[in-house]
Write an enzyme that holds these catalytic residues in place. Structure first.
Site, PDB file in Angstrom:
ATOM      1  N   GLU A 162      -2.031  -5.292  -1.990  1.00 42.63           N
ATOM      2  CA  GLU A 162      -1.831  -6.010  -0.921  1.00 42.63           C
ATOM      3  C   GLU A 162      -2.033  -7.699  -1.349  1.00 42.63           C
ATOM      4  O   GLU A 162      -2.222  -8.286  -0.310  1.00 42.63           O
ATOM      5  CB  GLU A 162      -2.276  -5.579   0.330  1.00 42.63           C
ATOM      6  CG  GLU A 162      -1.633  -4.158   0.843  1.00 42.63           C
ATOM      7  CD  GLU A 162      -0.098  -4.444   1.444  1.00 42.63           C
ATOM      8  OE1 GLU A 162       0.294  -5.384   1.779  1.00 42.63           O
ATOM      9  OE2 GLU A 162       0.432  -3.241   1.696  1.00 42.63           O
TER      10      GLU A 162
ATOM     11  N   ASP B 271      -6.916  -6.417   2.285  1.00 43.59           N
ATOM     12  CA  ASP B 271      -7.222  -6.810   3.688  1.00 43.59           C
ATOM     13  C   ASP B 271      -8.379  -6.116   4.279  1.00 43.59           C
ATOM     14  O   ASP B 271      -8.687  -6.416   5.414  1.00 43.59           O
ATOM     15  CB  ASP B 271      -5.829  -6.620   4.508  1.00 43.59           C
ATOM     16  CG  ASP B 271      -5.369  -5.144   4.868  1.00 43.59           C
ATOM     17  OD1 ASP B 271      -6.516  -4.372   4.950  1.00 43.59           O
ATOM     18  OD2 ASP B 271      -4.278  -4.748   4.851  1.00 43.59           O
TER      19      ASP B 271
ATOM     20  N   HIS C 118      -6.888  -1.369   8.197  1.00 41.61           N
ATOM     21  CA  HIS C 118      -5.908  -0.640   9.056  1.00 41.61           C
ATOM     22  C   HIS C 118      -6.045   0.887   8.514  1.00 41.61           C
ATOM     23  O   HIS C 118      -6.797   1.071   7.694  1.00 41.61           O
ATOM     24  CB  HIS C 118      -4.582  -1.055   8.663  1.00 41.61           C
ATOM     25  CG  HIS C 118      -4.298  -2.320   8.605  1.00 41.61           C
ATOM     26  ND1 HIS C 118      -4.426  -3.233   7.747  1.00 41.61           N
ATOM     27  CD2 HIS C 118      -3.951  -3.234   9.833  1.00 41.61           C
ATOM     28  CE1 HIS C 118      -4.027  -4.400   8.126  1.00 41.61           C
ATOM     29  NE2 HIS C 118      -3.826  -4.476   9.447  1.00 41.61           N
TER      30      HIS C 118
ATOM     31  N   HIS D  97       0.710  -1.086   0.114  1.00 41.12           N
ATOM     32  CA  HIS D  97      -0.116  -0.044   0.079  1.00 41.12           C
ATOM     33  C   HIS D  97       0.915   1.466  -0.075  1.00 41.12           C
ATOM     34  O   HIS D  97       0.525   2.512  -0.246  1.00 41.12           O
ATOM     35  CB  HIS D  97      -0.917  -0.034   1.141  1.00 41.12           C
ATOM     36  CG  HIS D  97      -2.467   0.650   0.927  1.00 41.12           C
ATOM     37  ND1 HIS D  97      -3.600   0.539   1.734  1.00 41.12           N
ATOM     38  CD2 HIS D  97      -2.720   1.507  -0.195  1.00 41.12           C
ATOM     39  CE1 HIS D  97      -4.297   0.931   0.911  1.00 41.12           C
ATOM     40  NE2 HIS D  97      -3.977   1.599  -0.059  1.00 41.12           N
TER      41      HIS D  97
ATOM     42  N   ASP E  98      -9.953  -0.708   3.936  1.00 42.13           N
ATOM     43  CA  ASP E  98      -8.779  -1.065   4.653  1.00 42.13           C
ATOM     44  C   ASP E  98      -9.084  -1.658   5.729  1.00 42.13           C
ATOM     45  O   ASP E  98     -10.115  -0.891   6.515  1.00 42.13           O
ATOM     46  CB  ASP E  98      -7.988  -0.030   4.703  1.00 42.13           C
ATOM     47  CG  ASP E  98      -6.350  -0.552   4.619  1.00 42.13           C
ATOM     48  OD1 ASP E  98      -6.012  -1.494   5.390  1.00 42.13           O
ATOM     49  OD2 ASP E  98      -5.395  -0.016   3.876  1.00 42.13           O
TER      50      ASP E  98
ATOM     51  N   ASP F 297      -7.592  -1.853  -0.558  1.00 38.27           N
ATOM     52  CA  ASP F 297      -6.462  -2.750   0.394  1.00 38.27           C
ATOM     53  C   ASP F 297      -7.265  -4.300   0.402  1.00 38.27           C
ATOM     54  O   ASP F 297      -8.185  -4.154   1.059  1.00 38.27           O
ATOM     55  CB  ASP F 297      -6.061  -2.185   1.654  1.00 38.27           C
ATOM     56  CG  ASP F 297      -4.810  -2.922   2.156  1.00 38.27           C
ATOM     57  OD1 ASP F 297      -4.952  -4.264   1.989  1.00 38.27           O
ATOM     58  OD2 ASP F 297      -4.044  -2.450   2.715  1.00 38.27           O
TER      59      ASP F 297
ATOM     60  N   ASP G 228      -3.558   2.759   8.039  1.00 34.82           N
ATOM     61  CA  ASP G 228      -2.434   3.360   7.354  1.00 34.82           C
ATOM     62  C   ASP G 228      -2.143   4.754   7.671  1.00 34.82           C
ATOM     63  O   ASP G 228      -1.794   5.637   6.935  1.00 34.82           O
ATOM     64  CB  ASP G 228      -2.700   3.269   5.769  1.00 34.82           C
ATOM     65  CG  ASP G 228      -2.869   1.569   5.455  1.00 34.82           C
ATOM     66  OD1 ASP G 228      -2.462   0.871   6.276  1.00 34.82           O
ATOM     67  OD2 ASP G 228      -3.202   1.525   4.283  1.00 34.82           O
TER      68      ASP G 228
ATOM     69  N   HIS H 193       4.308   0.857   4.288  1.00 35.23           N
ATOM     70  CA  HIS H 193       2.629   0.485   4.008  1.00 35.23           C
ATOM     71  C   HIS H 193       1.693   0.858   5.135  1.00 35.23           C
ATOM     72  O   HIS H 193       0.680   1.017   4.761  1.00 35.23           O
ATOM     73  CB  HIS H 193       2.601  -0.834   3.305  1.00 35.23           C
ATOM     74  CG  HIS H 193       2.682  -1.804   4.422  1.00 35.23           C
ATOM     75  ND1 HIS H 193       1.924  -3.016   4.169  1.00 35.23           N
ATOM     76  CD2 HIS H 193       3.006  -1.891   5.599  1.00 35.23           C
ATOM     77  CE1 HIS H 193       2.005  -3.908   5.144  1.00 35.23           C
ATOM     78  NE2 HIS H 193       2.733  -3.153   6.159  1.00 35.23           N
TER      79      HIS H 193
END
Ligand SMILES: [Mn+2]
Length: 302
Positions: free
Chosen positions: A271, A228, A121, A97, A119, A226, A123, A136
């Protein structure tokens, strides 16, 4: 609609190796053929030049591989900006990312951009808050003007300061945010729709709110997706899986609602890690999500 595919075989922004093979896996899953079947005019630009991690210096442990990442981001920003200047849409295939530093800066050149960051997360770490030093986990903070000056001042034709106004940014699907990162995110003005918000409000309402945030006063929306963000049950091939993510249908509806706005100016798919994947299912999901973003309805009303 004309679409440019841009591969970024970058993995040294991440802690686990292998995501550099993401662009191959996504192409192999039938991306181009499927987009053409939807009636899109597709050009594949191949991959942006990325040095091998083995030939690079890690450098500062709080900002691992920053120098080569900046080089990749600059080349990608140039490619994305050129694609948009020629009236086509960039579809960026990652890679980790940290590449969004380049794609978003390229898309922000000459336009006020809204940004949707799907995402698990935030980030939104900086070199001071990151537990790992992996870049990332930092690109969204850097795009908003927080963090190491070498990342924050990357501009490539975009005025200094935040590349996207934090009030035009929405994160969807968050469920793993570091404590210090949370504090910074809260003070930034970025709208965060956690999985809890999605459970309570429903994906339809959350995405409509996110779209409103990203559209308000902007010239277009960029989607940085992303894999994830999606539940590991559907997307196991990612470096940092977190349980409790978006379902297959929630992810598709989110992207379909974005497509309906007709305001999308580009998209990242990042990712995808084939080493950690099962029979390429995460790359296949990435491809299906790209189809949804560019007009396909899987089970739409007849
Ligand atoms: Mn991410």
């Amino acid at each position: 609609m004309q679409l440019d595919l841009i591969g970024v075989p970058l993995d040294f922004g991440a802690g686990r190796r292998g995501v550099d093979m993401g662009p191959s896996a996504i192409r192999y899953a039938g991306l181009r053929q499927g987009l053409e079947a939807l009636g899109l005019d597709v050009t594949d630009y191949g991959n942006i030049a990325v040095p091998l991690a083995e030939t690079c210096q890690v450098g500062d442990p709080k900002l691992k591989y920053m120098e080569p990442i900046i080089g990749v981001a600059q080349r990608l920003a140039e490619r994305v900006a050129n694609t948009l200047a020629e009236g086509r849409l960039p579809l960026v295939l990652g890679g980790d990312h940290s590449l969004a530093l380049g794609s978003v800066i390229g898309a922000a050149r000459g336009r006020k951009l809204g940004l949707i960051w799907l995402d698990a997360h935030g980030d939104f770490n900086t070199h001071e808050t990151s537990p790992s030093g992996n870049i990332h986990g930092m690109p969204l903070a850097a795009l908003c003007g927080y963090g190491a000056s070498a990342l924050v001042t990357l501009n490539h034709g975009v005025p200094e300061g935040p590349k996207v106004d934090p009030h035009n940014i929405a994160i969807i699907g968050a469920r793993d945010i570091d404590p210090e990162e949370r504090r910074l995110l809260r003070s930034s003005g970025v709208a965060v729709y956690s999985m809890e918000a999605i459970d309570r409000l429903g994906i339809n309402e959350v995405v409509h709110r996110a779209i409103e945030t990203a559209c308000r006063g902007t010239d277009g929306i960029y989607l940085s997706l992303d894999l994830d963000g999606i539940d590991p049950m559907f997307a196991p091939g990612v470096g940092t899986p977190v349980p409790g993510g978006l379902t297959f249908r929630e992810a598709h509806l989110a992207v379909e609602l974005l497509a309906e706005t007709k305001r999308l100016v580009g998209m990242d798919l990042v990712e995808v890690n084939p080493i950690l994947d099962r029979t390429n299912m995460t790359a296949e999901l990435a491809v299906q999500l790209a189809f949804s973003a560019f007009g396909k309805r899987i089970w739409g009303t007849l």
